[in-house]
Design a protein around this motif. Structure first.
Motif, PDB file in Angstrom:
ATOM      1  N   UNK B 303       0.778  -1.252   0.052  1.00  0.00           N
ATOM      2  CA  UNK B 303       0.007   0.069  -0.004  1.00  0.00           C
ATOM      3  C   UNK B 303       0.808   1.202  -0.082  1.00  0.00           C
ATOM      4  N   UNK B 304       1.905   1.536   0.698  1.00  0.00           N
ATOM      5  CA  UNK B 304       2.792   2.474   0.753  1.00  0.00           C
ATOM      6  C   UNK B 304       3.549   2.507  -0.713  1.00  0.00           C
ATOM      7  N   UNK B 305       3.986   1.637  -1.457  1.00  0.00           N
ATOM      8  CA  UNK B 305       4.258   1.900  -2.959  1.00  0.00           C
ATOM      9  C   UNK B 305       3.204   2.438  -3.723  1.00  0.00           C
ATOM     10  N   UNK B 306       2.045   1.819  -3.583  1.00  0.00           N
ATOM     11  CA  UNK B 306       1.019   2.389  -4.356  1.00  0.00           C
ATOM     12  C   UNK B 306       0.579   3.941  -4.053  1.00  0.00           C
ATOM     13  N   UNK B 307       0.745   4.186  -2.916  1.00  0.00           N
ATOM     14  CA  UNK B 307       0.558   5.564  -2.155  1.00  0.00           C
ATOM     15  C   UNK B 307       1.488   6.447  -2.686  1.00  0.00           C
ATOM     16  N   UNK B 308       2.864   6.261  -2.854  1.00  0.00           N
ATOM     17  CA  UNK B 308       3.683   7.421  -3.134  1.00  0.00           C
ATOM     18  C   UNK B 308       3.460   8.104  -4.169  1.00  0.00           C
ATOM     19  N   UNK B 309       3.155   7.395  -5.544  1.00  0.00           N
ATOM     20  CA  UNK B 309       2.726   8.229  -6.979  1.00  0.00           C
ATOM     21  C   UNK B 309       1.447   9.153  -6.477  1.00  0.00           C
ATOM     22  N   UNK B 310       0.627   8.706  -5.558  1.00  0.00           N
ATOM     23  CA  UNK B 310      -0.495   9.761  -5.300  1.00  0.00           C
ATOM     24  C   UNK B 310      -0.001  10.823  -4.539  1.00  0.00           C
ATOM     25  N   UNK B 311       0.890  10.701  -3.739  1.00  0.00           N
ATOM     26  CA  UNK B 311       1.481  12.113  -3.268  1.00  0.00           C
ATOM     27  C   UNK B 311       2.054  12.993  -3.917  1.00  0.00           C
ATOM     28  N   UNK B 359       8.329   9.140 -13.504  1.00  0.00           N
ATOM     29  CA  UNK B 359       8.400   8.566 -12.066  1.00  0.00           C
ATOM     30  C   UNK B 359       7.333   8.141 -11.423  1.00  0.00           C
ATOM     31  N   UNK B 360       6.234   8.601 -11.758  1.00  0.00           N
ATOM     32  CA  UNK B 360       4.810   7.978 -11.132  1.00  0.00           C
ATOM     33  C   UNK B 360       4.570   6.552 -11.644  1.00  0.00           C
ATOM     34  N   UNK B 361       4.823   6.629 -13.203  1.00  0.00           N
ATOM     35  CA  UNK B 361       4.563   5.155 -13.449  1.00  0.00           C
ATOM     36  C   UNK B 361       5.680   3.999 -13.008  1.00  0.00           C
ATOM     37  N   UNK B 362       6.911   4.719 -12.803  1.00  0.00           N
ATOM     38  CA  UNK B 362       7.775   3.633 -12.192  1.00  0.00           C
ATOM     39  C   UNK B 362       7.376   3.153 -10.706  1.00  0.00           C
ATOM     40  N   UNK B 363       6.796   4.333  -9.911  1.00  0.00           N
ATOM     41  CA  UNK B 363       6.174   3.920  -8.696  1.00  0.00           C
ATOM     42  C   UNK B 363       5.249   2.797  -8.781  1.00  0.00           C
TER      43      UNK B 363
END
Lengths: 440, 386
Positions: B303-311, B359-363
């Motif tokens: 859930x954290x790695x999926x959350x990062x791009x959101x932030x 970057x977002x895509x990579x995350x």
């Protein structure tokens, strides 16, 4: 443990743990205010002691409260009443520090080897974990101790780097033993330690447990439903039924001369190879009553094949058991008269013809294992009257007739766990009295 | 059995009488971590109250950078050190992770973003406004801007903005901002979410359901709270400083993690190894830290790695809307300022946009592949698709 050290009974072996009147009730609550509407009496007044170097077995069916005993004596759940003395100190009164010290000296082995290890810890880390909890360090020393211990329980030192899913069930129970042993305890509580293993592996693990116990003079509380296993490992055995101990004594005595009808039934459940005894079942009918609503009197009277007959009648014991089955049905969960009517094909509002009534009575008798006629004419008359009431729909009248006429001491009074009879604690009204029946 | 060498430690050697009994235990790693945080706080206090010049050489540590250092400490102690201590676990996860080749490339991209983002601003001077070099195109291109023909030079390989700031410099500084936003906010939401979730689950399993009830109902309330509005209000009232935006993101987005961890930990709490630890004398804090959270780590990390791009996207959106910290060079702000010149100088908005997109895509890809590596139950056939 075991049979080579015959130090049981009456010698001066010190008492390691003494349990006194232990009760664990779980309240049943309802509504927002959580008003208590009942209690599950998982353990209802249990007393025993475990001596150093001795194995005490607690045996009983699923749901009899034996695992709750294990959890309560280690204070994994707080008992409702009663005391647990370890070395003469009351465990239930311990504060955090004393409890932590106690939890080093008393360890537990669990039933399910698959869930008793953290899947993310190697075996070495799991074995060393109690050391970590108790502040033994550093990590390298802990792991060294764990490796040494793993070798001593028959694993190899390299197994310390393996993860639980890479081990077999038997290996995991060896590791569990190592984990229990690593803090040098004096008491081990083993809750069904081999029931998840197959028979050949069971023997290995039990032998290991035996050896370790002898080497370190451990007290072991061994909990099992398997009479065969208990016979192998225990010096003394306590038989539990519905939260209470019904019989306790040296293993040989209990197995050779069981005093309680429930013990006899359990012993009949051990599979044997003899041709003549094949196919006999334990002779127990019906389910274990729910511990939230235990029967009055003797807990076991609803299923006991040897339930005492009422004064003034002369039944065959099996027939009397049948009548008791009907009485238990009427008392505890009622009789489905509508179902009976439907069974013989009577319309909802039609009156019952004599032929239909006979069919219904025959079905009731069949259902509760009562023969077509009882040998005692007066008993037959009473039963017939009660059955008539029931098929008319007056179940309450029928119940009253049966309860008044066929009153037995087993449902009225709870038998104390006393040493009448052969001098072994047994909770049965037949114990000590002139043993009737004698059908075992 | 019991073939004892004199030099091998055995469990009988432990002198239990000399062993003190403490119901409060802190491991050495935990102590080191705690000391690191205390050192960081001390340095911050020193810098904030007494120190006037830059703290280290030329680097004047900004408020958000303190948080970023704290985040990096947490990552070292909870990801880098455990992984380095468990080579077999690391090999196992890597084996599974690298099955998804796109994710490996994405991980490489993120590593570059991270290293350049952390080190770049230390080596490159911050972008400066130069009216002599406005809207220069990337190297090797010529365009006409405002009637003047301009040709890209190696001085500004990616061109310059309308204020004459080098796009490359802006992109590098933007990496730092994106990493800060993504990682700090995530660390905060992970810490709060997993603590709340694990405590709620453990409370239920030991019969203190009311704590669970209280915590999870609060989570429900917070999850329906319109935090974007709150964010706009607060940035309007108190100014839009980056650290505040990040903390708001962190404090208002942990509900999902709390729910996931609670569900996972509830399942774990009934396992016998929890009882085993308890029966060995472990206290609640130890069990939550050593068993419940590590065993829920898969869901937390996912859930954290999926959350990062959101932030990161959230910060970029805020910046795009104009609610950004004027002292930081976020990609969103560069895109916002560049979009007015999109027709004449496409590179100003587009180049940071491409970086943001990649970057977002990579995350997302890394998160997806981590999920497949750590939680085989959720693996889709073929794996790795978005």
């Amino acid at each position: 443990m075991s049979k080579q050290i015959v130090n049981t009974e009456s010698n001066a072996a010190e008492s390691l743990m003494r349990v006194d009147g232990l009760k664990k009730h779980y309240p049943i609550t309802e509504g927002v205010l959580r008003t208590e509407v009942g209690r599950v009496r998982a353990v209802d007044g249990v007393s025993f002691e475990v001596r150093a170097g001795e194995t005490l077995g607690i045996v009983g069916e699923s749901g009899c409260g034996k695992s709750t005993v294990a959890e309560s004596v280690l204070r994994l759940t707080d008992p409702t009443a009663g005391s647990v003395y370890f070395d003469g100190e009351d465990v239930t009164a311990y504060d955090d520090t004393a409890l932590k010290r106690f939890r080093r000296e008393a360890q537990m082995i669990f039933q399910n080897p698959d869930s008793s290890f953290d899947p993310r810890m190697t075996t070495g880390e799991s074995v060393a974990e109690p050391l970590k909890i108790h502040g033994v360090g550093p990590r390298s020393r802990r792991l060294e101790i764990a490796r040494d211990l793993l070798e001593r329980v028959g694993m190899s030192g390299e197994d310390a780097a393996r993860y639980p899913h890479e081990l077999s069930g038997g290996q995991k129970q060896r590791v569990a033993l190592a984990r229990a042993l690593v803090v040098n305890p004096r008491l081990i509580v083993a809750d069904e330690p081999v029931s998840a293993l197959d028979v050949s592996v069971q023997a290995e693990v039990l032998t290991l447990l035996n050896d370790i116990q002898a080497e370190f003079n451990l007290g072991v509380l061994f909990i099992s439903h398997d009479m065969g296993v208990v016979r192998e490992v225990c010096d003394r055995v306590a038989v539990m039924y519905l939260g209470e101990i019904v019989e306790m004594g040296r293993t040989e005595d209990v197995f050779n001369d069981p005093e309680h009808p429930y013990t006899r039934a359990l012993l009949r459940s051990i599979p044997t190879v003899g041709v003549e005894s094949r196919g006999t079942d334990a002779g127990l009918r019906g389910e274990v009553p729910p511990p939230s609503d235990p029967p009055t009197g003797c807990n076991f009277h609803t299923r006991c094949p040897e339930v005492i007959q009422p004064d003034g009648y002369d039944f065959e014991q099996a027939h009397w058991r049948g009548v008791m089955n009907l009485r238990v049905a009427v008392e505890r969960h009622g009789v489905d008269v509508a179902g009976l009517r439907a069974f013989v094909g009577v319309e909802d509002d039609a009156s019952v013809s004599p032929a239909d009534a006979d069919a219904m009575k025959a079905e009731l008798r069949r259902e509760h294992d009562i023969p077509e006629t009882l040998t005692d004419p007066s008993a037959e008359a009473t039963l017939e009257a009660a059955l008539d009431d029931i098929v008319r729909g007056d179940v309450e009248d029928g119940r009253a007739v049966l309860a008044e006429e066929f009153e037995t001491v087993c449902e009225g009074e709870s038998p104390p766990l006393d040493e009448d009879g052969t001098g072994r604690p047994t909770a049965c009204h037949r114990d000590g009295a002139a043993a009737p029946g004698g059908d075992d | 059995m019991a073939a004892e060498d004199a030099d091998t430690a055995t469990f009988e050697d432990i002198d239990w009488d000399a062993q003190g009994i403490s119901t409060l235990g802190v491991s050495r790693a935990g102590l080191a971590e705690l000391l690191s945080y205390l050192g960081l706080i001390a340095a911050f206090v020193y810098d904030y109250t007494w120190n006037t010049g830059p703290l280290v050489f030329r680097w004047d540590v900004l408020s958000v950078e303190w948080l970023f250092i704290g985040t990096l400490i947490a990552i070292v102690f909870h990801a880098v050190i455990p992984l380095s201590q468990k080579p077999r676990l690391r090999a196992f996860y890597w084996q599974r992770f690298k099955k998804n080749q796109v994710a490996v490339v994405a991980l490489g991209w993120l590593a570059v973003m991270f290293v350049v983002g952390v080190l770049g601003p230390l080596l490159i001077d911050p972008p400066t406004t130069q009216f002599t070099n406005q809207s220069v195109p990337p190297v090797g291109m010529s365009t006409t801007v405002g009637g003047v023909v301009k040709t890209g030079t190696w001085q500004y390989p990616l061109g310059t903005s309308a204020k004459g700031q080098g796009i490359l410099t802006l992109v590098v500084y933007g990496m730092r901002v994106s990493m800060e936003v993504g990682l700090i906010a995530t660390i905060f939401s992970v810490i709060i979410g997993s603590a709340v979730g694990a405590v709620a689950a453990f409370a239920t399993s030991v019969g203190r359901g009311r704590i669970d009830e209280l915590l999870m109902r609060y989570v429900d309330v917070q999850s329906v709270f319109p935090d974007f509005m709150l964010l706009l209000l607060l940035t309007y009232l108190f100014g839009s400083e980056l650290w505040m935006i990040i903390l708001l993101f962190g404090f208002f987005s942990w509900e999902g993690i709390a729910r996931t961890v609670r569900g996972e930990a509830l399942q774990r709490a009934s396992e016998e190894y929890i009882t085993a630890a308890e029966a060995s004398g472990a206290n609640m804090l130890y069990i939550v830290r050593q068993h419940l959270i590590p065993n829920s780590a898969n869901s937390i990390i996912i859930s954290a790695t999926v959350g990062i791009p959101g932030f990161i996207l959230g910060e970029a959106s805020l910046a795009f809307l104009g609610f950004s910290d004027p002292t930081t060079y976020s990609w969103g702000r560069t895109i916002a300022t560049g979009q007015v010149n999109l027709a004449s100088a496409w590179w100003i908005a587009t180049i940071p946009g491409v970086f943001l997109f990649l970057t977002v895509l990579s995350f997302y890809y890394v998160g997806e592949s981590l999920r497949d590596a750590m939680d085989p139950r959720q693996e889709v056939d073929g794996g790795g698709g978005l």
